[in-house]
Structures are given as C-alpha cells and as structure tokens.
Design an enzyme around this catalytic site. Structure first.
Site, PDB file in Angstrom:
ATOM      1  N   PRO A 275      37.804  46.101  38.147  1.00  0.00           N
ATOM      2  CA  PRO A 275      37.792  45.033  39.163  1.00  0.00           C
ATOM      3  C   PRO A 275      38.546  43.826  38.619  1.00  0.00           C
ATOM      4  CG  PRO A 275      35.681  45.119  38.029  1.00  0.00           C
ATOM      5  CD  PRO A 275      36.506  46.235  37.456  1.00  0.00           C
ATOM      6  N   ASP A 449      39.666  41.603  33.602  1.00  0.00           N
ATOM      7  CA  ASP A 449      38.605  42.493  34.078  1.00  0.00           C
ATOM      8  C   ASP A 449      37.348  41.650  34.277  1.00  0.00           C
ATOM      9  OD1 ASP A 449      36.571  44.364  34.405  1.00  0.00           O
ATOM     10  OD2 ASP A 449      37.368  45.741  32.882  1.00  0.00           O
ATOM     11  N   HIS A 450      36.903  41.537  35.537  1.00  0.00           N
ATOM     12  CA  HIS A 450      35.773  40.658  35.840  1.00  0.00           C
ATOM     13  C   HIS A 450      34.461  41.181  35.260  1.00  0.00           C
ATOM     14  CE1 HIS A 450      34.135  37.198  37.708  1.00  0.00           C
ATOM     15  NE2 HIS A 450      35.001  37.125  38.709  1.00  0.00           N
ATOM     16  N   ARG A 451      34.466  42.406  34.749  1.00  0.00           N
ATOM     17  CA  ARG A 451      33.251  42.938  34.128  1.00  0.00           C
ATOM     18  C   ARG A 451      33.001  42.336  32.751  1.00  0.00           C
ATOM     19  NH1 ARG A 451      34.650  49.204  34.335  1.00  0.00           N
ATOM     20  NH2 ARG A 451      36.579  48.262  33.526  1.00  0.00           N
ATOM     21  N   CYS A 453      33.970  39.210  31.690  1.00  0.00           N
ATOM     22  CA  CYS A 453      33.743  37.764  31.697  1.00  0.00           C
ATOM     23  C   CYS A 453      33.838  37.241  33.116  1.00  0.00           C
ATOM     24  CB  CYS A 453      34.746  37.040  30.798  1.00  0.00           C
ATOM     25  SG  CYS A 453      36.439  37.082  31.418  1.00  0.00           S
TER      26      CYS A 453
END
Length: 479
Positions: A275, A449-451, A453
């Site tokens: 994501p 990658d929003h996972r 941070c």
C-alpha cells in the site's frame, strides 16, 4: 573403471534469488578442449544479468549440453568433463592432477572466481546454415520443435554433433555468395532456436537479415534491430507454438521474456502487495550545485556527481528515520529493519531498468560513493554485474530527471519500503529573503510503504532531505 564411468557432469548451478533458468549466450570451449578448475566455460544470460560460469572440474570436454540460444533449467546438465590420461596432460599444467583431485574450492551460489588459463586452446564453434522456415533445422542444431515454445530443451536435452553440407568451413558459410554477405544468400546463418522463433513470431524473413555474429551468424539483436527500423512493417505469420501472430495492420507482438518479464513480475507484485503513498516537495538546489562545484574544484581528480551527494543525503535521512530502511515479512507478519543501508540505484540500460545495489553504503565516504556509483552504473549498462549485485537492496534512489521530467510517482522496488525520486533541475522563479530570484529548482518525491510508517515519519525524512539539498551544510551538523 572406464573413461565414461569417470566422467563428471557439471549441472547448471543455482543462479541466485528466484532464478530458475538461464539462456546460453556463448560457449567458451568446444568438445575436445582441455579445461582447468574454475575456467569459464560458458556465458549465460539470466533475468538479472549476463555472467560467465566457471566449471569446478578439470579435464577434457566430452559434451556440451545445449546450444547457443537454448534455455537451460537450473540443476540440468551443462557440460560433461572426462579426466585426462597421463600422456594428455598439457604443458605448463603441473598442478593439473592436484586440481583434478581437489575440484573447485569455491563456495558459490553458482560461480567460481577463476578465469582459467590465458593460453588455453580455443576452438571456433562450428556453425550450420539453417534453412528457413524449417523448424527442426539441419542435423546438429536444435530447432524450435526440439526446444519447445519456451525455448527449454526437449526430452533429449542435448543436440547431436554438428556437421552436414551446411557446415561452415574456414569461417565462410557454405552456400554464401562470393561477396560474403549473408543477406544475399538463399539461406540464413542461424544457430539459435530462440532467434528463429523470434523472427517467426514477428514475421521476419531471416534471409533478409544481416548477421553481426561470428562468420555472419544472425543474433537476437539483429532481429530486434529490424523490428525497430522505421520501415519495418510486419506480416502475419501464424505458428501453433507461439499463439497469435503479428497482425496485418502492423501491430508488433513483444513477448515478456528475460529481464522485461522479471521487471514486469516484480513491479506487479509490488503494486499487489504494497500500500504505497507518494509525497513530494519542490526544493531550491542552487546550494547543492554550488557545493558540488566547490568539491570538484578542490579534488578535480575525483569528481563528485549530484547523484552521489543525493545518496549521501539519503543516508543521513535514513540514519534519522530508519523505519524507511525496512521490509515487510508478510509470512511472519513482521517488519524487518535492516542494520545496513544497501542502496539501490535505478539505472536505465539497453536490457531494461535495473537496480544495482551498493551494499553497506553508509560505510562509504562521499568520494567513495561517487566512485562506486560510476563503476556500478557503467557495469549495469554493460551487463557485466553478477546477479548478487542486483538483489538485496533496502532503499532505492531514482534520478528520473535525466529523462527531462519534473516529477513521478514511482513503484517501490519490492520488497523495499521506500524510494526517493529526483526530477530535473531547472531555472525557476523562487523567493529568496523576500525577493524574487531565478534559482535551480528540482522536485523530490518519496514513495513509501504505509505499513512500515505513517505520514509523520515519511514527511520528516523528505523534509530532512529537502533541507540538506537547500543547505548542504546541514549534512555536517547531522553527522
């Protein structure tokens, strides 16, 4: 024990992460040649790079498993070596027996380190005229029917001995015209089934293609050159092995193979699994350019590029925000934060977009970074980097400004967690101390990658990079 029983078969070794096959580009030896331990015997092309493969055995070549252009799976026979009789031991090889007993001392993913004897006997490959459009080809040359639609050798796995009326004698193709121009001959000089299949897929008459290989052999690059020619218009050539053929309206069908397939698979996986979010900022790079000019004036023998300075700035940012130097282990449901920064540098090459890696880049000085970047990108474009240099990155720097564009939303190089993009540096109006001025401006983009941070960390990293670009002196304070 007979010689046959004592032969040693060298299998195509493990070629690195996710690589299960390789295409034979060129044999360095021929049947009957004497080889030493770790002598390079064949050049192969994987989805990552073109590499030389050394043989861990010494002796006389008995069989070459596969012809140039064939795709061999990892773990399948590559070359068979027979031991030498006492009387056959070559002069100057006093250590031959010791090497034969010891074998290769290399612990390798697939490759040794030696380059063999510089004085070893080299035998020119025997080439065969391959009439078109016969699929099987002449005796001794595995045609598309033997190789199958994907280029993988059939059950026999090994082409027969070369020879026949079409064999090349003295480097001149039999049946060629007096001018020596293979394009004027009624037959085409082809030894690769992949080249034949490619030409058939694109509707190209190999009899009209000028070969640039040894003795006029038509290589894949020769066929691709025809495809890219402005006047190239392709006709439909149906073939049951390759599916739909080019249409009569001039559409070009380009199979996803080799490096292009590897790129497509990796980018598709990145988009499926990560994501990603992209943020960007415009920055005044005037100070960075002035700093580079000052460094190069002081050390003209070791110039520093803008890319090297940006790499140094990225390393400073990752020291402050290590969350971006991570990867997500989906199977174990955890985030793995790397101890070292293995910096990937996106490089456009003739074989596609590659990302060579500078391992433990945080240990390098700015001058060392500049030298490594220059050498690494040159090797990537030359196709001489081993597969290990194209994997294992933890963060990527992408200078897409060299293509004349301002910004981009690049795809993360899976399984990394972030990528910094740099646009072109151009003159723009900019407010400096309340006054309008013309400055050198560029756009920086961070895709993350929003996972691993949230926006605060990503924004903090990008702002730190932007501040260092605008005021390079901050790099000294950040050390």
């Amino acid at each position: 024990m007979t010689t046959v029983e004592r032969t040693q078969v060298f299998l195509l070794p493990d070629l690195g992460e996710g690589l299960s096959e390789a295409e034979i580009v060129e044999w360095r030896v021929a049947v009957g040649d004497v080889v030493t331990v770790d002598q390079s015997v064949v050049e192969v092309e994987t989805a990552k790079a073109v590499v030389d493969v050394p043989c861990p055995y010494a002796g006389r070549v008995v069989t070459l498993h596969g012809a140039a252009g064939e795709v061999r799976p990892v773990g399948q026979p590559l070359i068979t070596i027979a031991p030498l009789d006492g009387g056959d031991e070559p002069a100057g090889h006093a250590t031959y027996r010791e090497e034969e007993r010891a074998g290769s001392g290399n612990v390798l993913i697939g490759y040794g380190t030696g380059h063999g004897s510089a004085t070893r006997r080299r035998r020119r490959p025997r080439l065969v005229l391959a009439p078109e459009p016969t699929d099987a080809g002449p005796a001794g040359v595995a045609g598309p029917t033997d190789a199958g639609p994907t280029g993988v050798p059939g059950p026999s796995g090994v082409p027969g001995p070369t020879g026949g009326a079409g064999a090349v004698a003295g480097g001149v193709p039999a049946g060629a015209t007096a001018s020596g121009d293979p394009t004027r001959s009624s037959t085409a000089l082809v030894i690769s089934p992949i080249v034949r299949r490619l030409a058939r897929e694109r509707g190209i008459d190999l009899g009209t293609v000028r070969g640039t290989g040894p003795g006029g052999v038509i290589r894949r690059a020769d066929v691709e050159a025809v495809l890219t020619a402005p006047a190239a218009r392709l006709a439909a050539v149906p073939d049951p092995h390759v599916g739909p053929a080019p249409s009569t309206d001039g559409d070009v069908i380009i199979p996803l193979t080799g490096v292009r397939k590897a790129i497509a698979d990796k980018l598709s996986r990145s988009r499926r699994e990560i994501p990603e979010v992209t943020i960007w900022v415009d920055v005044d790079a005037t100070g960075l350019l002035e700093t580079r000019a000052a460094i190069n004036a002081a050390t003209p023998d070791a110039p520093v590029s803008i890319l090297a300075l940006l790499a140094r700035i990225c390393l400073s940012g990752l020291r402050r925000f290590p969350q971006l130097n991570s990867r997500v282990d989906t199977e174990a449901q955890r985030i793995v934060q790397s101890a070292g920064v293995h910096l990937g540098i996106a490089a456009q090459t003739d074989r596609g977009l590659l990302v060579p890696v500078l391992r433990d880049a945080q240990r390098l000085t700015t001058a060392e970074l500049a030298a490594e970047l220059t050498a690494t990108t040159a090797a990537a474009r030359a196709g001489s980097l081993p597969p290990a240099r194209l994997t294992g990155g933890t963060f990527t720097l992408n200078n897409y400004g060299v293509f004349g564009v301002d910004g981009s939303t690049p795809i993360i190089n899976h399984p990394e967690a972030a990528l910094l993009g740099v646009g072109r540096i151009v003159d723009k109006p900019w407010v400096v101390d309340g006054q309008l001025a013309v400055r050198k401006v560029t756009q920086l983009s961070l895709t993350f990658d929003h996972r691993v941070c949230d926006g605060g960390v990503a924004g903090g990293f990008l702002r730190h990079v932007a501040d260092c670009v605008e005021r390079p002196a901050l790099l000294i304070a950040a050390v």
